[in-house]
Design a protein around this motif. Structure first.
Motif, PDB file in Angstrom:
ATOM      1  N   TYR A  63      -2.910   4.412   1.583  1.00 24.53           N
ATOM      2  CA  TYR A  63      -2.387   3.757   0.398  1.00 24.53           C
ATOM      3  C   TYR A  63      -2.353   4.789  -0.710  1.00 24.53           C
ATOM      4  CZ  TYR A  63      -3.148  -0.606   2.815  1.00 24.53           C
ATOM      5  OH  TYR A  63      -3.102  -1.621   3.720  1.00 24.53           O
ATOM      6  N   ALA A  64      -1.164   5.123  -1.169  1.00 22.33           N
ATOM      7  CA  ALA A  64      -1.028   6.182  -2.159  1.00 22.33           C
ATOM      8  C   ALA A  64      -1.841   7.380  -1.706  1.00 22.33           C
ATOM      9  CB  ALA A  64      -1.441   5.688  -3.536  1.00 22.33           C
ATOM     10  N   VAL A  89      -7.590  -4.208   0.943  1.00 23.99           N
ATOM     11  CA  VAL A  89      -6.893  -3.634  -0.209  1.00 23.99           C
ATOM     12  C   VAL A  89      -6.311  -4.746  -1.077  1.00 23.99           C
ATOM     13  CG1 VAL A  89      -5.031  -2.113  -0.939  1.00 23.99           C
ATOM     14  CG2 VAL A  89      -6.408  -1.508   1.032  1.00 23.99           C
ATOM     15  N   ASP A  93      -7.207  -5.459  -4.840  1.00 22.56           N
ATOM     16  CA  ASP A  93      -6.118  -5.526  -5.802  1.00 22.56           C
ATOM     17  C   ASP A  93      -6.191  -6.812  -6.605  1.00 22.56           C
ATOM     18  OD1 ASP A  93      -3.542  -3.955  -6.404  1.00 22.56           O
ATOM     19  OD2 ASP A  93      -2.892  -6.055  -6.353  1.00 22.56           O
ATOM     20  N   ASN A  98      -3.763  -4.090  -9.635  1.00 25.26           N
ATOM     21  CA  ASN A  98      -3.210  -2.761  -9.375  1.00 25.26           C
ATOM     22  C   ASN A  98      -4.304  -1.751  -9.063  1.00 25.26           C
ATOM     23  OD1 ASN A  98      -1.275  -4.067 -11.544  1.00 25.26           O
ATOM     24  ND2 ASN A  98      -0.126  -2.756 -10.145  1.00 25.26           N
ATOM     25  N   VAL A  99      -5.021  -2.057  -8.053  1.00 23.61           N
ATOM     26  CA  VAL A  99      -6.182  -1.223  -7.743  1.00 23.61           C
ATOM     27  C   VAL A  99      -5.746   0.213  -7.470  1.00 23.61           C
ATOM     28  CG1 VAL A  99      -6.090  -1.796  -5.291  1.00 23.61           C
ATOM     29  CG2 VAL A  99      -8.233  -1.035  -6.297  1.00 23.61           C
ATOM     30  N   CYS A 100      -6.506   1.147  -8.001  1.00 22.14           N
ATOM     31  CA  CYS A 100      -6.230   2.550  -7.734  1.00 22.14           C
ATOM     32  C   CYS A 100      -7.540   3.237  -7.332  1.00 22.14           C
ATOM     33  CB  CYS A 100      -5.616   3.234  -8.946  1.00 22.14           C
ATOM     34  SG  CYS A 100      -6.724   3.336 -10.351  1.00 22.14           S
TER      35      CYS A 100
ATOM     36  N   LYS B 922      -3.073   6.179  -9.189  1.00 22.20           N
ATOM     37  CA  LYS B 922      -1.991   5.483  -8.504  1.00 22.20           C
ATOM     38  C   LYS B 922      -2.462   4.158  -7.957  1.00 22.20           C
ATOM     39  CE  LYS B 922       0.551   9.507  -7.316  1.00 22.20           C
ATOM     40  NZ  LYS B 922       0.629  10.583  -6.356  1.00 22.20           N
ATOM     41  N   ASP B 923      -1.655   3.190  -8.124  1.00 23.80           N
ATOM     42  CA  ASP B 923      -1.966   1.900  -7.531  1.00 23.80           C
ATOM     43  C   ASP B 923      -1.950   2.049  -6.031  1.00 23.80           C
ATOM     44  OD1 ASP B 923      -1.924   1.011 -10.004  1.00 23.80           O
ATOM     45  OD2 ASP B 923      -0.122  -0.226  -9.820  1.00 23.80           O
ATOM     46  N   LEU B 924      -2.987   1.559  -5.421  1.00 21.20           N
ATOM     47  CA  LEU B 924      -3.043   1.697  -3.979  1.00 21.20           C
ATOM     48  C   LEU B 924      -1.954   0.879  -3.314  1.00 21.20           C
ATOM     49  CD1 LEU B 924      -6.833   1.614  -3.341  1.00 21.20           C
ATOM     50  CD2 LEU B 924      -5.320   3.574  -3.534  1.00 21.20           C
ATOM     51  N   LEU B 925      -1.756  -0.295  -3.888  1.00 18.44           N
ATOM     52  CA  LEU B 925      -0.770  -1.157  -3.254  1.00 18.44           C
ATOM     53  C   LEU B 925       0.597  -0.971  -3.876  1.00 18.44           C
ATOM     54  CD1 LEU B 925      -2.698  -4.414  -2.687  1.00 18.44           C
ATOM     55  CD2 LEU B 925      -1.430  -3.148  -0.988  1.00 18.44           C
ATOM     56  N   GLY B 926       0.668  -0.132  -4.863  1.00 15.04           N
ATOM     57  CA  GLY B 926       1.935   0.040  -5.541  1.00 15.04           C
ATOM     58  C   GLY B 926       2.036  -0.909  -6.706  1.00 15.04           C
TER      59      GLY B 926
END
Lengths: 143, 926
Positions: A63-64, A89, A93, A98-100, B922-926
């Protein structure tokens, strides 16, 4: 016993979260993480999301910048684990929004709390996002 | 969004996380962590650390251990924190303790008390935290301390507590089944819990229990089936849905349990067939989770006794998997095929081309899975192609773990299905040459035995041809550099035994080669021992046949060197060789008869032939035999004890070569190739020659030793035992196992012959397919003509796949997540996050950004939102409840905004998304 460990590792190979469901010494963990990360990072996107490593099968998903890697027994359903990662995830989220990568770093304990709800004894025990997050939300409220 | 509220951490903590996040190398990260250790060591000792601060310290300790070094200096503070009244602190304490300590750590004892107290708490979250800790920290000894309370909690009013209590019981069962054996009924009870979460969790312990003892749970078959039915009918709360699929993880667990219960049980299988059929019909094969359930159905069907309709449905599902573009699904398809082939052997035929595609795929994972399938479908008609392929692959990989596995499979298949001994020897040679250090020593012994015993028929001509071909192949290989030790042992033994037998090679030629081996591998005493023994045999055969022996100068110097060797074994061999050279031909022939390695030896254990001598000695005044103990000091050989056998692998006495006639190893024993030293094998060989001195009526060790010696100097007859016959059968394999199933392997089911279809397919591939999947009728003709299969090998690197092998890994297509999606995303090679960042704050991307982002530097610096959208779509769809998870293109305006907000907030906190690691944001899920 199903899931043996869950790792979150970024593209540079830095560990962001590690949870082991069987005891490994720190040295064993370092070695294992290094080997797995090397293997997974070397793969491209067309290839399977599964890698065999020693006696584990690693199911990973990117993920990213962050790789989620789950080490499972040989007879685990790989696709289901892949979706379990996604559920994790999605749950993060839902909580962080918008989890990062940084959310996980700043709230390492919360990410662990979520895992504690979802996986016990290496088994997936809870998959309802509401249930997973309820205790964390209650704790948040109390503070 | 809870997260932002949670940024209530100190600047110090934020800085630490930030610096770790921005570390560009492992070395930099290590420096940060090491200095953090110093800081924490100091801070933890300060008096009156505020609690919240302490929580932060504990998490910093977790960071330290996660990133490498040991943080044991702070464990005690984590333990202390579990005593705290504040729930968050308590839970953090428990978390840290479970991460730091294993169940046998000394500090656990300090926590048990706290756990007991917490289990009684009114706050169910405290109880849950304690139960979590129990699942990680309680070992066999501490179970009784908490067991009664855990049992009580099984009826707690809160479902979360019941769920965790059942898992704690599950843990106790794993750690010490006897501790909870009287509580097993609770698992059954909780299966009927009215909370689906508790029910779902209970499936985990039940799965364990049922795998241990199926019969006691047969009565639950209908319960599981009805639960599964209810789940598929969406009777569970919506919150368990995942991508529109009702409680898929519970479904999968149920299917796993049903597979156990239905295995070999007609009745149970029938009860299940209805719901399984429904699942095949209902499951949405366009989502990953749907396919995960389909795959689990296939697994279930491959275990139970399915009806034809179900088999057909499973075959259809597999066929869809194999036809998919997704490698993940192909992988699942190949796996499913391997499972179903047991009950439905012809199923593979329709997929042969897909299988071959997977075999030739550059993806290692897929390739290995396919080899596993081939392994399962090997029979005598296709063994040559399959083993050839396996060996080619084995040679190409470096991963020792897998190399060992595949080598052992090659050996197993070759032993089971070898079409001819010639082929068997060649195959073994390849395995030894490339994985000799990894295979079990038994494999070497089997090979030597096979060469010694030949076809097992009375066809001496064929036997000597076989031996000659072995000798020739070894003479060719022997000069290769760095052969594995085990292989050299085989080579030396065979050359010694048969090198000169045919008259084709002179004794001096063979002995020269053997000296070369001893010389080239001078540090390997085992090999040297084998080589010297082989020399001894060569010379003995020469002497016995009345020829004059010219000991080569290099051989002479080898003997001289070994006479002074620090290894007593080598010394002894050298002395023996020297002594043997001085004997006359009759004596030599008796000591080492020609080609007698297979001869059985009868040992006169009573040493009756010495009776006259003893009588004479006593008459002339010698002391009579007194006792074992007294005697033991006189002969170096008498103090053999079992422990001698343990130390053997390091410096063995190398006489194994002579032991081949010991045929008690059943054929399949050699298949476990795990390279574990085999003390028993060594033990027999672990004797000096002077056994004639030993009186051997006592201990079994001594008897064993003598057996070895016997075989060495082959002399008359031993009784053919059952084990002997098993060897013959094994040796005869190649010639007798044409009919499938003759050797009793599960994979050797007969298969109907197949005709090549689809003429438009690459003919080479088809040829390969035919040789892999071809029916038994064609197999006989194929058998001897291995040449026919050779061209197929060329297809391994078919040009079409080559470009895939080295795509630049630095350019991940934007969407890496979606396996179900047939790579529609390849439209953009640029990193969308990069663009997203540009969107958010291009000014923060200072010049250094190229360092990390240089990976993407060739991506066009265009800012588009569409590629971001495609990334976002997955989550947004699922959260919005759309049915397709993998639809692309949804508007994600708000997310971008949130990302911007978060970015701004983080910046306020003093953490800047500096160039080093911009991906952090960065958003992991976008």
């Amino acid at each position: 016993m199903g899931i043996r460990f869950i790792l979150m590792v970024n593209k540079q190979g830095q560990t962001r979260l590690a949870q082991y469901y069987e005891w490994l010494t720190l040295e064993e963990r370092r070695a294992l993480e290094g080997e797995i990360v090397r293997k997974c990072l070397a793969r491209n996107d067309q290839q399977c999301s599964f890698v065999e490593h020693r006696n584990y099968k690693i199911v990973y998903r990117r993920y990213a910048s962050l790789f989620f890697m789950v080490g499972v027994d040989d007879d685990e359903n790989e696709l289901a684990i892949l979706e379990f990662i996604h559920l994790l995830v999605e749950t993060m989220d839902k909580h962080f929004g918008n989890v990062c990568e940084l959310d996980i770093m700043f709230h390492l304990e919360k990410a662990h709390f979520m895992l504690e709800e979802m996986v016990m004894n290496g088994c997936i025990v809870e998959t309802s996002k509401a249930n997973i997050l309820s205790s964390i939300q209650l704790m948040d409220k109390a503070h | 969004m809870g997260s932002q509220g949670g940024f209530g951490q100190s600047k110090e903590f934020l800085d630490l996380v930030k610096s770790i996040g921005e570390a560009r190398s492992k070395a930099e990260e290590d420096r940060i962590v090491l200095s953090e250790i110093d800081i924490l060591k100091r801070k933890l000792l300060e008096p009156d650390v505020p609690k919240r601060k302490m929580k932060e310290y504990i998490i910093r300790l977790v960071y330290i251990e996660m990133l490498g070094p040991d943080a044991s200096f702070g464990y005690i503070h984590a333990v202390k924190m579990t005593h705290d009244d504040n729930l968050l602190l308590k839970r953090t304490g428990y978390l840290a303790v479970t991460l730091f300590l294993n169940e046998d750590h000394d500090l656990i004892i300090l926590i048990v008390n706290t756990i007991q107290k917490d289990l009684r708490s009114d706050n169910y979250l405290v109880v849950c935290a304690a139960l979590n800790a129990i699942c990680r920290l309680i070992n066999e000894e501490t179970i009784p301390a908490v067991l009664p309370q855990v049992v009580e909690l099984l009826n707690h009013q809160k479902e979360a507590v019941r769920k965790k209590a059942i898992m704690a019981l599950h843990r106790f069962h794993r750690k010490s089944p006897s501790s909870v054996s009287h509580l097993i009924s609770n698992f059954r009870k909780r299966l009927c819990d009215n909370d689906p979460g508790v029910m779902g969790a209970t499936l985990c312990p039940l799965f364990d229990l049922i795998s241990e003892d199926v019969t006691s749970y047969k009565d639950l078959v209908s319960s599981f089936v009805s639960i599964l039915k209810q789940v598929t009918e969406r009777r569970l709360p919506k919150s368990y849905d995942y991508h529109q699929m009702p409680a898929p993880f519970i479904q999968i667990k149920l299917l796993k349990i049903m597979a156990l219960l239905g295995s070999g049980d007609k009745n149970a299988s029938e009860i299940m067939s209805m719901v399984l059929g429904d699942l095949f019909r209902k499951c949405d094969s366009s989502t990953n989770i749907g396919n995960a359930i389909l795959y689990e159905c296939i697994r279930c069907i491959s275990c139970i006794l399915p009806n034809p309709k179900l088999l057909e449905a499973a075959a259809d599902a597999i066929s869809k998997f194999l036809k998919s573009d997704s490698h993940n699904l192909k992988y699942m398809g190949i796996d499913g095929l391997g499972r179903l082939i047991k009950i439905s052997p012809d199923i593979a035929e329709q997929h042969q081309l897909a299988v071959i595609d997977c075999l030739e795929d550059p993806d290692d994972t897929l390739k290995r899975k396919t080899f596993e399938l081939l392994y399962k479908m090997t029979k005598s008609s296709n063994v040559e192609v399959i083993v050839d392929r396996m060996i080619d692959y084995m040679i190409s990989i470096n991963d020792n773990h897998y190399k060992t596995e595949i080598a052992s499979r090659c050996v197993e298949l070759a032993e089971q299905f070898a079409p001819s001994n010639q082929w068997f020897i060649q195959t073994m040679n390849k395995v030894f040459e490339h994985a000799g250090d990894l295979v079990n020593i038994k494999v070497a012994h089997n090979l030597m035995r096979l060469i010694a015993e030949g076809f097992g028929e009375d066809d001496d001509d064929a036997d000597s041809k076989l031996r000659l071909s072995a000798v020739e192949s070894y003479l060719q290989l022997i000069s290769e550099p760095k052969l594995p030790s085990l292989f050299l042992q085989v080579i030396s033994w065979v050359l010694g035994e048969y090198g000169t037998a045919d008259g084709k090679y002179s004794a001096s030629y063979i002995s020269g080669k053997l000296c070369d081996v001893a010389d080239a591998y001078s540090s390997d005493e085992t090999v040297k021992g084998y080589a010297v023994s082989a020399l001894m045999k060569i010379y003995a055969f020469e002497i016995a046949s009345g020829r004059k022996v010219d000991v080569l100068p290099e051989c002479q110097s080898l003997i001289e060197e070994l006479l002074a060797s620090h290894s007593t074994d080598l010394q002894q061999r050298a002395y023996e060789l020297q002594a043997l050279l001085a004997l006359d031909s009759r004596a030599v022939e008796t000591i080492i008869p020609l080609d007698a390695s297979c001869e059985d030896i009868e040992v006169d254990k009573e040493l009756s032939f010495l009776n006259g001598y003893i009588q004479q000695a006593i008459e002339s005044g010698a002391q009579p035999y007194i006792s074992e103990r007294e005697r033991s000091g006189m002969f170096e050989t008498t103090d053999y004890h079992p422990q001698d056998h343990h130390e053997v692998p390091s410096h063995t006495l190398r006489f194994e070569a002579y032991e081949l006639p010991k045929p008690s190893v059943p054929p399949q024993a050699s298949t476990e190739l795990v390279p574990v030293p085999e003390p028993s094998y060594y033990s027999e060989s672990h004797q000096p020659i002077s056994t004639s001195l030993v009186s051997e009526r006592e201990s079994s060790e001594i008897k064993l030793r003598l057996d070895g010696v016997k075989q060495k100097w082959g002399r008359p007859s031993y009784q053919p035992t059952t084990s002997a016959s098993s060897t013959t059968q094994q040796a005869a394999n190649g010639t007798t196992s044409h009919s499938d199933g003759g050797v009793g392997s599960s994979s050797s089911k007969p298969r109907s012959s197949y005709e090549p279809k689809k003429p438009e397919i690459d003919p080479e591939k088809q040829r390969l397919a035919a040789s892999l999947f071809g029916g038994s009728s064609s197999s006989r003709t194929d058998k001897k003509s291995s040449g026919g299969q050779k061209p197929a090998k060329g297809t391994v690197n078919k040009p079409a796949t080559v470009p895939k092998e080295n795509p630049t890994p630095v350019q991940p297509p934007p969407d890496l997540l979606d396996l179900g999606e047939p790579m529609a995303t390849t439209v953009s090679t640029m990193d969308p996050f990069k663009e997203l960042e540009g969107l958010m704050d291009s000014s923060s991307q200072d010049g250094g950004s190229n360092d990390v982002m240089g990976l993407y530097s060739d991506a066009a610096p265009v800012t588009t939102t569409t590629s971001v959208d495609s990334l976002l779509s997955e989550l947004s769809d699922s959260s919005k409840g759309n049915s397709r998870t993998y639809q692309s293109q949804t508007s994600k305006g708000p997310n971008t905004k949130e990302a911007l907000e978060k970015d701004a907030l983080v910046r306020q906190m003093g953490v800047n998304p500096t160039s080093q690691n911009p991906t952090l944001f960065k958003d992991l899920l976008g």
